[in-house]
Design a protein around this motif. Structure first.
Motif, mmCIF file in Angstrom:
data_model
loop_
_atom_site.group_PDB
_atom_site.id
_atom_site.type_symbol
_atom_site.label_atom_id
_atom_site.label_comp_id
_atom_site.label_asym_id
_atom_site.label_seq_id
_atom_site.Cartn_x
_atom_site.Cartn_y
_atom_site.Cartn_z
ATOM 1 N N ASN A 101 0.748 -1.108 0.033
ATOM 2 C CA ASN A 101 -0.063 -0.142 0.028
ATOM 3 C C ASN A 101 0.858 1.349 -0.233
ATOM 4 O OD1 ASN A 101 -1.192 -2.371 1.203
ATOM 5 N ND2 ASN A 101 -3.186 -0.987 1.265
ATOM 6 N N PRO A 102 0.650 2.269 -0.701
ATOM 7 C CA PRO A 102 1.859 3.180 -1.208
ATOM 8 C C PRO A 102 1.644 4.671 -0.461
ATOM 9 C CG PRO A 102 -0.094 3.217 -2.710
ATOM 10 C CD PRO A 102 -0.440 2.073 -1.974
ATOM 11 N N SER A 103 0.600 4.670 0.282
ATOM 12 C CA SER A 103 0.561 6.050 0.882
ATOM 13 C C SER A 103 1.513 6.665 1.850
ATOM 14 C CB SER A 103 -0.986 6.345 1.405
ATOM 15 O OG SER A 103 -2.067 6.286 0.847
ATOM 16 N N LEU A 104 2.045 5.668 2.697
ATOM 17 C CA LEU A 104 3.196 6.025 3.490
ATOM 18 C C LEU A 104 4.350 6.510 2.828
ATOM 19 C CD1 LEU A 104 4.132 6.088 6.328
ATOM 20 C CD2 LEU A 104 5.071 3.662 5.778
ATOM 21 N N THR A 105 4.487 5.950 1.663
ATOM 22 C CA THR A 105 5.537 6.137 0.815
ATOM 23 C C THR A 105 5.356 7.621 -0.167
ATOM 24 O OG1 THR A 105 6.290 4.147 0.068
ATOM 25 C CG2 THR A 105 7.244 5.692 -1.398
ATOM 26 N N TYR A 106 4.255 8.104 -0.461
ATOM 27 C CA TYR A 106 3.857 9.240 -0.757
ATOM 28 C C TYR A 106 4.049 10.264 0.123
ATOM 29 C CZ TYR A 106 0.549 6.625 -3.999
ATOM 30 O OH TYR A 106 -0.138 5.682 -4.918
ATOM 31 N N MET A 107 3.971 10.068 1.388
ATOM 32 C CA MET A 107 3.983 11.205 2.646
ATOM 33 C C MET A 107 5.485 11.351 2.971
ATOM 34 S SD MET A 107 0.766 9.908 4.842
ATOM 35 C CE MET A 107 0.852 11.121 5.823
ATOM 36 N N ALA A 108 6.268 10.193 3.080
ATOM 37 C CA ALA A 108 7.721 10.207 3.267
ATOM 38 C C ALA A 108 8.297 11.068 1.950
ATOM 39 C CB ALA A 108 8.346 9.010 3.287
ATOM 40 N N LEU A 109 7.973 10.864 0.675
ATOM 41 C CA LEU A 109 8.549 11.607 -0.077
ATOM 42 C C LEU A 109 8.217 12.937 -0.296
ATOM 43 C CD1 LEU A 109 7.729 9.250 -3.223
ATOM 44 C CD2 LEU A 109 9.976 9.890 -2.378
ATOM 45 N N THR A 110 6.887 13.270 0.269
ATOM 46 C CA THR A 110 6.485 14.535 0.507
ATOM 47 C C THR A 110 7.232 15.370 1.410
ATOM 48 O OG1 THR A 110 4.289 14.176 -0.172
ATOM 49 C CG2 THR A 110 4.659 16.124 0.995
ATOM 50 N N SER A 111 7.565 14.873 2.484
ATOM 51 C CA SER A 111 8.493 15.276 3.812
ATOM 52 C C SER A 111 9.880 15.714 3.058
ATOM 53 C CB SER A 111 8.616 14.384 4.738
ATOM 54 O OG SER A 111 7.546 14.336 5.837
ATOM 55 N N ARG A 112 10.416 14.861 2.463
ATOM 56 C CA ARG A 112 11.789 15.013 1.912
ATOM 57 C C ARG A 112 11.720 16.112 0.979
ATOM 58 N NH1 ARG A 112 15.016 12.559 -2.239
ATOM 59 N NH2 ARG A 112 17.404 12.246 -1.557
ATOM 60 N N ALA A 113 10.515 16.270 -0.071
ATOM 61 C CA ALA A 113 10.571 17.378 -1.049
ATOM 62 C C ALA A 113 10.440 18.638 -0.361
ATOM 63 C CB ALA A 113 9.596 16.951 -2.047
ATOM 64 N N THR A 114 9.542 18.769 0.630
ATOM 65 C CA THR A 114 9.159 20.067 1.418
ATOM 66 C C THR A 114 10.282 20.617 1.901
ATOM 67 O OG1 THR A 114 8.253 19.043 3.223
ATOM 68 C CG2 THR A 114 6.795 19.777 1.553
ATOM 69 N N HIS A 115 11.222 19.795 2.609
ATOM 70 C CA HIS A 115 12.406 20.280 3.377
ATOM 71 C C HIS A 115 13.404 20.711 2.492
ATOM 72 C CE1 HIS A 115 10.482 18.622 6.948
ATOM 73 N NE2 HIS A 115 11.397 19.080 7.570
ATOM 74 N N TYR A 116 13.381 19.835 1.230
ATOM 75 C CA TYR A 116 14.503 20.350 0.155
ATOM 76 C C TYR A 116 14.240 21.617 -0.513
ATOM 77 C CZ TYR A 116 16.928 20.272 -4.631
ATOM 78 O OH TYR A 116 17.655 20.506 -5.298
ATOM 79 N N ALA A 117 12.836 21.887 -0.697
ATOM 80 C CA ALA A 117 12.507 23.024 -1.260
ATOM 81 C C ALA A 117 12.679 24.321 -0.529
ATOM 82 C CB ALA A 117 10.709 22.961 -1.673
ATOM 83 N N ALA A 118 12.327 24.155 1.057
ATOM 84 C CA ALA A 118 12.470 25.345 1.857
ATOM 85 C C ALA A 118 13.870 25.520 1.907
ATOM 86 C CB ALA A 118 12.045 24.967 3.160
ATOM 87 N N GLU A 119 14.950 24.576 1.817
ATOM 88 C CA GLU A 119 16.270 24.955 1.881
ATOM 89 C C GLU A 119 16.919 25.651 0.540
ATOM 90 O OE1 GLU A 119 18.272 21.031 2.477
ATOM 91 O OE2 GLU A 119 17.474 20.681 4.396
ATOM 92 N N GLN A 120 16.316 25.136 -0.529
ATOM 93 C CA GLN A 120 16.957 25.758 -1.797
ATOM 94 C C GLN A 120 16.335 27.022 -1.843
ATOM 95 O OE1 GLN A 120 18.891 24.263 -4.120
ATOM 96 N NE2 GLN A 120 19.042 22.985 -2.343
ATOM 97 N N LEU A 121 15.007 27.506 -1.308
ATOM 98 C CA LEU A 121 14.333 28.932 -1.278
ATOM 99 C C LEU A 121 15.294 29.744 -0.334
ATOM 100 C CD1 LEU A 121 11.712 30.024 -2.445
ATOM 101 C CD2 LEU A 121 10.722 29.747 -0.279
ATOM 102 N N GLU A 122 15.665 29.345 0.830
ATOM 103 C CA GLU A 122 16.458 29.843 1.523
ATOM 104 C C GLU A 122 17.949 30.405 1.042
ATOM 105 O OE1 GLU A 122 17.972 29.909 6.192
ATOM 106 O OE2 GLU A 122 17.004 28.223 5.444
ATOM 107 N N LYS A 123 18.490 29.266 0.211
ATOM 108 C CA LYS A 123 19.635 29.731 -0.553
ATOM 109 C C LYS A 123 19.601 30.680 -1.545
ATOM 110 C CE LYS A 123 21.686 25.317 0.815
ATOM 111 N NZ LYS A 123 22.025 23.817 0.211
ATOM 112 N N GLY A 124 18.373 30.882 -1.945
ATOM 113 C CA GLY A 124 18.130 31.823 -3.094
ATOM 114 C C GLY A 124 18.204 30.975 -4.467
ATOM 115 N N GLU A 125 18.278 29.562 -4.408
ATOM 116 C CA GLU A 125 18.253 28.870 -5.695
ATOM 117 C C GLU A 125 17.124 28.861 -6.506
ATOM 118 O OE1 GLU A 125 21.029 27.515 -6.763
ATOM 119 O OE2 GLU A 125 22.259 28.393 -5.078
ATOM 120 N N LEU A 126 15.759 29.122 -5.790
ATOM 121 C CA LEU A 126 14.592 29.121 -6.642
ATOM 122 C C LEU A 126 13.923 30.448 -6.744
ATOM 123 C CD1 LEU A 126 13.203 26.023 -4.687
ATOM 124 C CD2 LEU A 126 14.369 25.759 -6.815
#
Length: 566
Positions: A541-566
């Motif tokens: 069943n895949p939902s737990l994987t979706y949520m883990a991928l979402t956590s990883r993506a949001t933290h990466y995006a926030a870091e990139q935003l703070e660095k001015g990369e986005l």
């Protein structure tokens, strides 16, 4: 439609959709300090206040749980799903308002509420294994995942700790253990079946299902009291939903703005900057059109919903759809195939019963194609087997011989024990399984409908034969009588409600839409962490994987935003 002036405020992030991944994304982004706008096509559903059928009894409903024919006419496809009934109909979008054209039969679920499928889901929560992330590379089906289990492991930990997953640690490589609350208890027959199956088949393990339903109080939420009708909403917050966990956490930050009744017409794109700048939204009540601006856009609108948004967001740079230079948007739809297994009656234990309606069954993790000694000659990948035991109830009288007062009285007592095993198998990626925009059919708001073509292939058909054979041999080991095999191959794909893959991750921008952080290869500030991003399906069943991928993506995006990369 009336086009309004664009909203002047620019948010840090827009999240489209509030279901399994959208809810988790808005929680993570707000807790990271980002001003976040959450947009939901459906109506608002307030926790506890709007679970209108939560504890209704059949005799309190006009149709005793069945939807009236004049109403069901608006849901010709969704009425086929296991979760659609008079108790839940109000959660769904009407098929007649949001049509999907089936080139081949396919069953979908379209909730139309804040919380989406997180209100309706079955809650079984399993990690993908290291071998699942290398399967495509090793057997040549699909493209290689751009990440490995070790990359996602800490994010699985994070999600499990927060949502609360009950389960047992088993030490199995094909189904990694996690951060569990105490497991729920098997009933008497399930315990017996576990002993007999594991004795007869040392390579198989039967366990209680791992479920995002609390077996004990957790972070201010109450343990499940086994009342049963989970899909109607849970006032005690005993299972994870956007309403019970994500929204309260996000609102606590003061960083969230939630707008329901907001249908996404398209994502706005600036060619000069090669960035998305926001979204264009149709108010489903007033039909007014509004443009919202943001520095990041997260699409979490479901596999089919996200594909439709991307395909409809055309521009000079992306004439076939936003972020679609690879021509992979809408392709590679995969899912799990099920409705196959066996059931039988087990004699004995008539003096034993169980308490309430436990919100999960049992699970036998994958045991095929784990290595040379378990390799099957006819198919690749594998399947898990879900099941459970119960005493037959009064409904057995609908087909049993008999009549009169004595017959009716006999139905007030528990019937025989019945044990069922149903397999869930992996469907291989195939770029010909896809959705496109339909040039002729429109939804109620004038947007093009999706045209969908998904078919099972020879690998799935060969696997189904083994699914039946395995179920039969395990029931024989349990000692079941009157065993009935079943393979409902006529049931269309989509029935397990696990479709995924329309904007897959990959290492090469020429053959994939997203990188390892669910970030668009083409447009750096666009993220797609919902089921669309999946590169293959595994069999869990895949939902737990979706949520883990979402956590990883949001933290990466926030870091990139703070660095001015986005």
């Amino acid at each position: 439609m009336i086009v309004l002036t664009s909203k002047t405020k620019t948010y840090d992030a827009i999240v489209v959709g509030t279901g399994m991944t959208g809810g988790w994304a808005l929680k993570e982004l707000t807790e990271l300090g980002l001003e976040t706008l959450a947009l939901e096509r459906g109506r608002d559903v307030r926790h506890r206040l709007d679970y209108e059928t939560e504890h209704d009894k059949p005799w309190e409903l006009e149709g005793r749980g069945r939807v009236a024919p004049d109403v069901i006419a608006d849901y010709p496809v969704q009425q086929r799903t296991y979760v659609f009934s008079e108790y839940t109909r109000h959660w769904f979008a009407k098929d007649t308002e949001y049509p999907i054209v089936e080139e081949e039969p396919f069953t979908w679920v379209q909730p139309n509420i804040v919380g989406g499928r997180s209100v309706l889901w079955g809650r079984q929560s399993y990690r993908m294994s290291p071998m699942d992330f290398t399967a495509n590379l090793e057997d040549g089906h699909g493209v290689d995942w751009p990440l490995r289990y070790e990359d996602l492991e800490p994010w699985y930990d994070r999600v499990e700790r927060e949502i609360g997953v009950s389960g047992s640690k088993e030490g199995m490589a094909q189904l990694p253990d996690g951060q569990f609350l105490k497991p729920m208890e098997m009933n008497a027959l399930e315990k017996l079946a576990k002993q007999r199956i594991e004795a007869a088949f040392p390579d198989r393990r039967m366990m209680i299902a791992r479920t995002a339903t609390l077996s004990e109080d957790h972070r201010g939420r109450r343990a499940c009291h086994y009342c049963g009708p989970c899909e109607r909403g849970c006032s005690t917050s005993s299972y994870y939903s956007t309403q019970s966990v994500a929204l309260p956490a996000a609102r606590k930050t003061g960083k969230l703005t939630l707008v329901p009744d907001a249908l996404i017409e398209s994502v706005l794109y600036d060619k000069g900057r090669n960035r998305v700048t926001g979204v264009r939204v149709i108010d489903t009540k007033s039909r007014e059109v509004t443009e919202y601006k943001a520095r990041l856009v997260f699409l979490c609108a479901s596999t089919l919903g996200t594909a439709r948004i991307l395909l409809h967001s055309k521009s000079e740079r992306f004439p076939t759809g936003l972020a679609n230079s690879s021509d992979q948007v809408g392709r590679n739809i995969t899912e799990h195939h099920a409705r196959v297994g066996a059931l039988g009656i087990v004699e004995g234990l008539e003096d034993r019963y169980y308490r309430g309606n436990r919100p999960c069954g049992t699970y036998i993790p994958r045991f095929r194609n784990l290595g040379p000694e378990t390799k099957h000659p006819d198919f690749v990948r594998g399947y898990g087997v879900q099941g459970g035991a119960s005493r037959m109830n009064w409904s057995r009288g609908q087909t049993a011989p008999g009549f009169g007062a004595g017959f009716k009285e006999s139905l007030t007592r528990p019937g025989p024990w019945r044990f069922m095993l149903q397999a869930y198998g992996e469907m291989l990626p195939n770029e010909e399984n896809r959705c496109v925009l339909d040039d002729e059919v429109q939804d109620a708001w004038g947007l093009p409908a999706l045209r969908l073509r998904v078919k099972r292939g020879p690998n799935e058909l060969a696997m189904r034969k083994d699914m039946v054979a395995s179920a039969l041999e395990m029931l024989e080991a349990v000692g079941a009588k009157g065993v009935q095999p079943f393979d409902l191959a006529f049931v269309p794909p989509g029935t397990p409600n696990h479709e995924m893959g329309t904007a897959r991750m990959g290492r090469d921008p020429k053959t994939s839409v997203l990188n390892a952080f669910c970030q668009s290869h083409d447009v750096p500030n666009l993220f797609v962490p919902d089921a669309s991003c999946m590169t293959s399906a595994a069999c869990q069943n895949p939902s737990l994987t979706y949520m883990a991928l979402t956590s990883r993506a949001t933290h990466y995006a926030a870091e990139q935003l703070e660095k001015g990369e986005l």
